[in-house]
Design a protein around this motif. Structure first.
Motif, mmCIF file in Angstrom:
data_model
loop_
_atom_site.group_PDB
_atom_site.id
_atom_site.type_symbol
_atom_site.label_atom_id
_atom_site.label_comp_id
_atom_site.label_asym_id
_atom_site.label_seq_id
_atom_site.Cartn_x
_atom_site.Cartn_y
_atom_site.Cartn_z
ATOM 1 N N TRP A 185 1.848 -11.316 6.430
ATOM 2 C CA TRP A 185 1.524 -9.692 6.868
ATOM 3 C C TRP A 185 3.038 -9.005 6.340
ATOM 4 C CZ3 TRP A 185 0.316 -4.977 7.466
ATOM 5 C CH2 TRP A 185 1.002 -4.239 8.243
ATOM 6 N N GLU A 186 2.739 -8.214 5.322
ATOM 7 C CA GLU A 186 4.091 -7.541 5.014
ATOM 8 C C GLU A 186 4.038 -6.116 5.205
ATOM 9 O OE1 GLU A 186 6.520 -9.181 4.022
ATOM 10 O OE2 GLU A 186 5.721 -11.210 3.379
ATOM 11 N N PRO A 187 5.006 -5.591 6.125
ATOM 12 C CA PRO A 187 4.869 -4.344 6.629
ATOM 13 C C PRO A 187 4.969 -3.094 5.521
ATOM 14 C CG PRO A 187 6.292 -5.642 7.956
ATOM 15 C CD PRO A 187 6.017 -6.677 6.694
ATOM 16 N N GLU A 188 5.457 -3.369 4.365
ATOM 17 C CA GLU A 188 5.588 -2.600 3.175
ATOM 18 C C GLU A 188 6.015 -1.088 3.693
ATOM 19 O OE1 GLU A 188 4.717 -2.138 -0.232
ATOM 20 O OE2 GLU A 188 4.384 -4.180 -0.652
ATOM 21 N N PRO A 189 7.014 -0.460 4.059
ATOM 22 C CA PRO A 189 7.267 0.572 4.606
ATOM 23 C C PRO A 189 6.843 1.629 3.772
ATOM 24 C CG PRO A 189 9.367 -0.474 3.857
ATOM 25 C CD PRO A 189 8.452 -1.498 3.725
ATOM 26 N N GLY A 190 6.354 2.939 4.464
ATOM 27 C CA GLY A 190 5.909 3.969 3.522
ATOM 28 C C GLY A 190 4.582 4.183 3.150
ATOM 29 N N LEU B 7 -4.175 -0.475 6.832
ATOM 30 C CA LEU B 7 -5.390 -1.134 7.659
ATOM 31 C C LEU B 7 -6.290 -1.562 6.598
ATOM 32 C CD1 LEU B 7 -5.963 1.723 10.304
ATOM 33 C CD2 LEU B 7 -5.967 -0.643 10.627
ATOM 34 N N ALA B 8 -6.712 -0.713 5.483
ATOM 35 C CA ALA B 8 -7.691 -1.184 4.734
ATOM 36 C C ALA B 8 -7.178 -2.404 4.007
ATOM 37 C CB ALA B 8 -7.924 0.017 3.704
ATOM 38 N N ALA B 9 -6.135 -2.796 3.536
ATOM 39 C CA ALA B 9 -5.542 -3.877 2.800
ATOM 40 C C ALA B 9 -5.661 -5.069 3.604
ATOM 41 C CB ALA B 9 -4.054 -3.651 2.383
ATOM 42 N N ARG B 10 -5.278 -4.952 4.913
ATOM 43 C CA ARG B 10 -5.193 -5.958 5.675
ATOM 44 C C ARG B 10 -6.844 -6.337 6.144
ATOM 45 N NH1 ARG B 10 -2.374 -8.183 10.853
ATOM 46 N NH2 ARG B 10 -2.454 -10.149 10.401
ATOM 47 N N LEU B 11 -7.598 -5.493 6.334
ATOM 48 C CA LEU B 11 -8.937 -5.764 6.674
ATOM 49 C C LEU B 11 -9.934 -6.427 5.592
ATOM 50 C CD1 LEU B 11 -9.774 -2.841 9.167
ATOM 51 C CD2 LEU B 11 -9.458 -5.153 9.732
ATOM 52 N N ARG B 12 -9.492 -6.073 4.367
ATOM 53 C CA ARG B 12 -10.026 -6.606 3.189
ATOM 54 C C ARG B 12 -9.620 -8.056 2.899
ATOM 55 N NH1 ARG B 12 -10.966 -1.094 0.727
ATOM 56 N NH2 ARG B 12 -8.643 -0.905 0.121
#
Lengths: 218, 218
Positions: free
Chosen positions: B80-85, B92-97
């Motif tokens: 899980w990469e925080p990707e700031p900004g 949320l969408a990226a993680r859940l997908r």
DNA sequence: ATTATCTATAGATCTATAGATAATGC
DNA sequence: ATTATCTATAGATCTATAGATAATGC
């Protein structure tokens, strides 16, 4: 012809029911594969040969168990009263709380169904297919309920919206069911309320945006 | 002392693994109760006595299976990469997908866990308790993730918010998992997106209202 | 005659162990 | 000696059926 008029003696009917109920109880603890005719026979007090007299085999027995317990379960579902004038979010919250409370107070049927869903050897038992059909019917029911909530204009404009909201509703309530079975001490009524709020937002949200959905031509 | 230095012959380690894997495969189809040592023995090609040499009994075997398959499954989870900004809803969408896609591509571990959760005879197998602990750990993980998304100020002001959102997230993804296993042909990525939108709304919503929650004093 | 139940049992499958055998590492 | 596997087996459990017995309804 008239086979049904030679009333099977009441004793026969009662034994059949005892077998169905014993099977249901054991299957609820151990799943389809974990349930043996021997265990059923032991629990209902009738010899295994009686089980085979009433049912062709285990597959047949389970198919009947699903039918029988589904009928019983359906009868416990609360009647859904439209109550005109109540805001949508309240309707949602009340219904979802009732659903979750129903799961908690009599989880047996749905638990057995989910166990059948997860077990999946190659030649699938009839009971599994039957539960899947019941589940599809339930989703269709939830979908009609959503169509009612959204109203005919919205349904015409966004034909997929009710479908997706119904799927979402089913997924969320299945997940809350799992949590209740896992013994997680979650505040289920509160989560049901949260779900209602979330669904309400999604419905509003979808309407605010154009039906850009490329799949919206059924 | 130094027991581990007398290297168990590589052959022994390999047999052990074969047994664990055979058990995992069968349990995935048939559940805990449906899995017999005899079937395991048949599938892995080793005699039942070898199974008993490596594991005390079925309970012990399954506890190890859960541990072993959990380790393997954990390794498949995307970092899980925080990707700031990035806006919260996108995160949320990226993680859940990703979560839902992971379930679809390797459902075995979670399916077995849920089967263990639903089966529940009186003396509960160690494996069931072990999976429940793993599930609690996963929820705690999701909760920390939510704390990260909400930020320290919000977490301090509304200590229960992250907890509830984590429970909601777990319930919804469990439900989508069930749907994937039921063979429902739902558009799971779309539903994951919907879930992300719903959760995003709930988070925003909760902050707009006062923390009237009577349970908000941990 | 029909319906339901029972006893009895063949044969399969399963759990768990005893004890022989083989391979490895000192 | 230690580690791992095998064969063999006792005894439990399970599926499915054959065939005797009992009860009911004409």
């Amino acid at each position: 012809m008239g086979r049904k008029t030679d009333r099977a003696s009441a004793q026969g009917e009662q034994s059949r029911r005892r077998i169905l109920e014993a099977t249901f109880e054991i299957a609820n603890e151990l799943g389809y594969e974990g349930t043996s005719i021997a265990k059923v026979s032991e629990r209902c007090g009738l010899p295994a040969s009686s089980v085979y007299w009433h049912f062709r085999n285990k597959d047949d027995l389970f198919a009947e168990v699903i039918q029988h317990s589904f009928d019983a379960w359906l009868a416990t579902l609360p009647r859904w009263e439209p109550e005109p004038g109540t805001p949508r979010r309240e309707l949602l919250a009340a219904r979802l709380r009732a659903t979750v409370a129903g799961y908690a107070s009599s989880p047996e049927f749905w638990r057995l169904g989910l166990m059948l869903t997860l077990e999946h050897k190659l030649d699938e038992p009839t009971a599994r297919a039957r539960f899947r059909q019941i589940r599809r019917d339930m989703i269709a029911r939830v979908e009609r309920w959503w169509q009612h909530l959204l109203g005919p204009d919205v349904v015409a404009a966004r034909p997929h919206l009710a479908t997706q909201l119904a799927q979402f509703t089913m997924a969320a309530t299945d997940g809350l069911f799992i949590a209740s079975q896992a013994g997680d001490d979650w505040d289920l009524p509160a989560l049901a309320g949260l779900l209602a709020a979330g669904l309400d937002h999604l419905a509003t949200d979808a309407l605010a945006r154009p039906p850009a959905d490329p799949e919206d031509h059924p």
